[in-house]
Design an enzyme around this catalytic site. Structure first.
Site, PDB file in Angstrom:
ATOM      1  N   GLY A  63       0.806  -1.209   0.000  1.00  0.00           N
ATOM      2  CA  GLY A  63       0.000   0.000   0.000  1.00  0.00           C
ATOM      3  C   GLY A  63       0.840   1.261   0.000  1.00  0.00           C
ATOM      4  CG  HIS A  64       0.241   6.072   0.974  1.00  0.00           C
ATOM      5  ND1 HIS A  64       0.381   6.654  -0.272  1.00  0.00           N
ATOM      6  CD2 HIS A  64       0.467   7.062   1.884  1.00  0.00           C
ATOM      7  CE1 HIS A  64       0.692   7.940  -0.119  1.00  0.00           C
ATOM      8  NE2 HIS A  64       0.744   8.208   1.157  1.00  0.00           N
ATOM      9  CG  PHE A  65       2.826   4.677   4.978  1.00  0.00           C
ATOM     10  CD1 PHE A  65       3.800   5.650   5.120  1.00  0.00           C
ATOM     11  CD2 PHE A  65       1.495   5.061   5.065  1.00  0.00           C
ATOM     12  CE1 PHE A  65       3.465   6.973   5.350  1.00  0.00           C
ATOM     13  CE2 PHE A  65       1.147   6.379   5.303  1.00  0.00           C
ATOM     14  CZ  PHE A  65       2.141   7.343   5.445  1.00  0.00           C
TER      15      PHE A  65
END
Length: 293
Positions: free
Chosen positions: A269-271
């Protein structure tokens, strides 16, 4: 290099009259890489990446003003814009003595890093972008519309939507969404993020100012694309392909201006570093060995 050189040191520098925190590891004689964090985050997001790179590189990871361990002046005391964040990082790198470095950018780190590159194109040897956007193609659906709406109209209703993004529940979603096995994501990642950006009303006010200023990053994109085309800066994109903030189309878009850009869409995901640290380091090592000497 002795093993002590791999240790992360936690330092402060006075920049424009304020204390700016940064993490540092590796030999100052080694090639340098600057890690620029996103939001909701601080340099804490690089706590595991720093020692993984410090055997070969001089690693610097700052906290922006208003984030993490850096001074947090109120919105009445400081003009929170992306230009101002870049000003402080730029001055910190001068303080440390870096004149040539690679950039690692994620989320907010991208617009900060693009500003540094536009100011000092001769200093940037290479770029690693991890869900660090530079193209409108990277915006997933209407994910960014709440920021733009707040920039147009700073109403309480628009602010409340953004407050939800940095609430404890919103932070957990940002760190775990798109991760195949969320149990590998340390809960301290989002609780630390809450302390870094949203633990007081003053901190939330800072984030709202930057949300409102985000449109300036989009307005900067044409200049960034021209920089890519003229500089041919080497770019490695390591991207969480399940990110619903900056989607994989944002990674693929780099190849339009930089045909030699290396794009890798990973399961995450984003991180991405919270779940795919080893995969990211494996991709970074040959890239940096080639382009950062």
């Amino acid at each position: 290099m002795s093993s002590s050189a791999y240790r992360t040191h936690h330092r402060y520098a006075e920049i424009a009259g304020r204390q700016i925190f940064y993490r540092e590891a590796g030999s100052p004689e080694a090639p340098a890489i600057v890690l620029l964090h996103g939001t909701p985050a601080s340099s804490h997001m690089y706590r595991n990446l720093i020692p993984a790179l410090a055997d070969h590189y001089h690693v610097i990871a700052p906290d922006y003003p208003g984030f993490g361990q850096s001074d947090r002046p109120t919105v009445d005391e400081f003009d929170y814009t992306f230009d101002a964040l870049a000003d402080h990082v730029d001055a910190l790198l001068d303080h440390v003595g870096l004149t040539r470095y690679a950039l690692y950018v994620q989320d907010y780190g991208a617009p900060v890093g693009w500003r540094l590159a536009l100011r000092h194109p001769e200093r940037v040897a290479a770029v690693v972008t991890q869900n660090g956007n530079a193209y409108v193609e990277g915006f997933v659906g209407d994910a960014m519309e709440p920021l733009f709406a707040y920039g147009r109209d700073r109403s309480q209703a628009n602010a409340d939507v953004l407050r939800g993004l940095i609430s404890p529940e919103g932070l957990k979603w940002q760190y775990t969404h798109g991760v195949s096995d969320p149990t590998v994501v340390d809960p301290d990642s989002w609780t630390t993020a809450h302390a870094a950006v949203a633990d007081t009303e003053d901190a939330i006010a800072i984030q709202l100012e930057l949300f409102a200023d985000y449109i300036t990053n989009v307005e900067l994109y044409p200049r960034v694309h021209e920089y890519f085309r003229t500089s041919r800066v080497p770019v490695l994109a390591v991207w969480g392909r399940n990110d619903e903030i900056f989607g994989p189309a944002g990674a693929l878009a780099f190849t339009g201006d930089l045909p030699s850009a290396e794009v890798n869409l990973l399961d995450g995901g984003h991180f991405l570093l919270e779940s795919q640290l080893d995969a990211v380091v494996t991709l970074m090592r040959p890239f940096l060995a080639t382009h950062l000497r």
